[in-house]
Design an enzyme around this catalytic site. Structure first.
Site, short mmCIF file in Angstrom:
data_model
loop_
_atom_site.label_atom_id
_atom_site.label_comp_id
_atom_site.label_asym_id
_atom_site.label_seq_id
_atom_site.Cartn_x
_atom_site.Cartn_y
_atom_site.Cartn_z
N GLY A 35 -7.57 0.01 9.11
CA GLY A 35 -9.00 0.32 9.25
C GLY A 35 -9.45 1.46 8.36
N ALA A 36 -10.64 2.02 8.68
CA ALA A 36 -11.30 3.00 7.79
C ALA A 36 -11.37 2.39 6.39
CB ALA A 36 -10.58 4.34 7.80
N LEU A 37 -11.94 1.23 6.34
CA LEU A 37 -11.83 0.38 5.14
C LEU A 37 -12.66 0.91 3.97
CD1 LEU A 37 -11.95 -3.17 6.79
CD2 LEU A 37 -9.98 -1.71 6.33
N HIS A 38 -12.14 0.66 2.77
CA HIS A 38 -12.82 1.04 1.53
C HIS A 38 -12.66 -0.13 0.55
CE1 HIS A 38 -8.72 1.78 0.21
NE2 HIS A 38 -8.57 2.69 1.17
N HIS A 41 -9.32 -2.07 0.27
CA HIS A 41 -9.09 -3.11 1.29
C HIS A 41 -9.91 -4.36 0.97
CE1 HIS A 41 -8.35 0.70 3.72
NE2 HIS A 41 -7.22 0.06 3.91
N GLN A 65 4.59 3.76 13.16
CA GLN A 65 4.89 4.13 11.78
C GLN A 65 4.48 5.57 11.45
OE1 GLN A 65 2.29 0.84 10.33
NE2 GLN A 65 1.71 2.28 8.72
N GLY A 151 -1.49 -3.93 -1.03
CA GLY A 151 -1.88 -3.17 -2.21
C GLY A 151 -0.70 -2.50 -2.89
N GLU A 152 -0.76 -2.44 -4.23
CA GLU A 152 0.24 -1.68 -4.99
C GLU A 152 0.09 -0.19 -4.75
OE1 GLU A 152 -0.22 -2.79 -9.08
OE2 GLU A 152 1.01 -4.61 -8.85
N LYS A 153 -1.05 0.23 -4.17
CA LYS A 153 -1.25 1.64 -3.82
C LYS A 153 -0.06 2.16 -3.02
CE LYS A 153 -3.36 5.49 -2.42
NZ LYS A 153 -2.74 5.75 -1.15
#
Ligand code: AMP
Length: 284
Positions: A35-38, A41, A65, A151-153
């Site tokens: 969540g807290a999407l940007h 995402h 986690q 994501g590669e992030k």
């Protein structure tokens, strides 16, 4: 007008909603998030649409986690905003379970990936990748998608999930998507909300220094250890509180390299005030 997003809270509802699309012959792409999407995402949802999958997102801040001194309680939560962003992006189902739905009984099973978890974030976040691998396995089993988008992030996480899916023969393709950055280069992250204005300016140096390292070591021209030591020093001088690691690794095994000969990544974890910032880029 974007089509309506179905919001589901239980595994049974999720399976029912996914089955309705499958019955029409559609493939399904799962986008797991906290969540807290940007826009990062959103790019994963777009990746699913581009491949013809029905995008299904999950939003779950997974307690297993986070370490005891980490930011589980403070982690940003904005469900209404997230649902609006998902609907606008063309996502069709969002699974937003309560903790009791994900963990109805104490877990006696853990999925543990070795090797790719030994270095980088592994030693700094004990148990983190066990939590990730286990919750992602659960989410994949719950949604049973054709593809999972990551994501590669979070490059080490991506390698952990690819390794897990390969080793356990899960019939799911894992798609790694490029890191989405702010216009000045800072990698988008839900945790960027923790940064003060002054820290936000300093944060940009991480991407700059990683690029300098990539340029210096490209084609095996220079030793990686010298370039990364200089970059770490520059980050501390710029105001970073700690460089947990800043290193050059093989893009697949994540083993440290001293001369670049195969596909490689510059990868780093740092601390700036109360924010832990991670990033990585390809060397080529
Ligand atoms: P998170 O909500 O931070 O757990 O991230 C959910 C997914 O979004 C993970 O697969 C992340 O790697 C991915 N993601 C996070 N930030 C970015 C970004 N800036 N660009 C692309 N993907 C991202």
């Amino acid at each position: 007008m974007p089509e309506k997003l179905a919001i589901v809270r239980t595994v049974a509802e999720l399976r029912h909603a996914v089955a309705a699309y499958r019955a029409t012959g559609r493939t399904v792409g799962l986008v797991p998030t906290m969540g807290a999407l940007h826009e990062g995402h959103v790019s994963l949802v777009e990746g699913a649409l581009a491949r013809g999958d029905v995008p299904v997102a999950s939003i779950f801040v997974n307690p297993t986690q986070f370490g005891p001194n980490e930011d589980f309680a403070a982690y940003p939560r904005d469900e209404a905003g997230d649902f609006a962003k998902l609907e606008a992006a063309g996502c069709r189902i969002v699974f937003a379970p309560a903790k009791e739905e994900m963990y109805p009984v104490p877990m006696l099973t853990t999925v543990k990936v070795t090797g790719v978890t030994d270095g980088l974030c592994g030693p700094f976040r004990p148990g983190h990748f066990d939590g990730v691998a286990t919750v992602v396995t659960k989410l994949l089993m719950m949604a049973m998608p054709d593809r999972g988008y990551f994501g590669e992030k979070d490059y080490q996480q991506l390698q952990v999930i690819k390794t897990m899916v390969r080793d356990l023969a899960m019939p799911i393709e894992i798609v790694g998507m490029p890191t989405v950055r702010e216009s000045d280069g800072l990698a988008m992250s839900s945790r960027n909300r923790y940064l003060s204005a002054a820290e936000r300016t300093t944060a940009l140096q991480l991407y700059r220094e990683m690029n300098t390292v990539a340029k210096t070591v490209r084609g095996g021209r220079s030793s990686c250890s010298e370039a990364t030591a200089a970059a770490s020093k520059a980050l501390l001088a710029a105001g970073f509180d700690k460089v947990e690691y800043l290193t050059v690794v093989d893009a697949e095994s994540l083993q440290p390299l001293d001369k670049v000969a195969s596909p490689a990544r510059v990868i780093a974890a740092t601390r700036l005030g109360r924010t832990r910032l991670i990033d990585n880029i390809a060397v080529d």
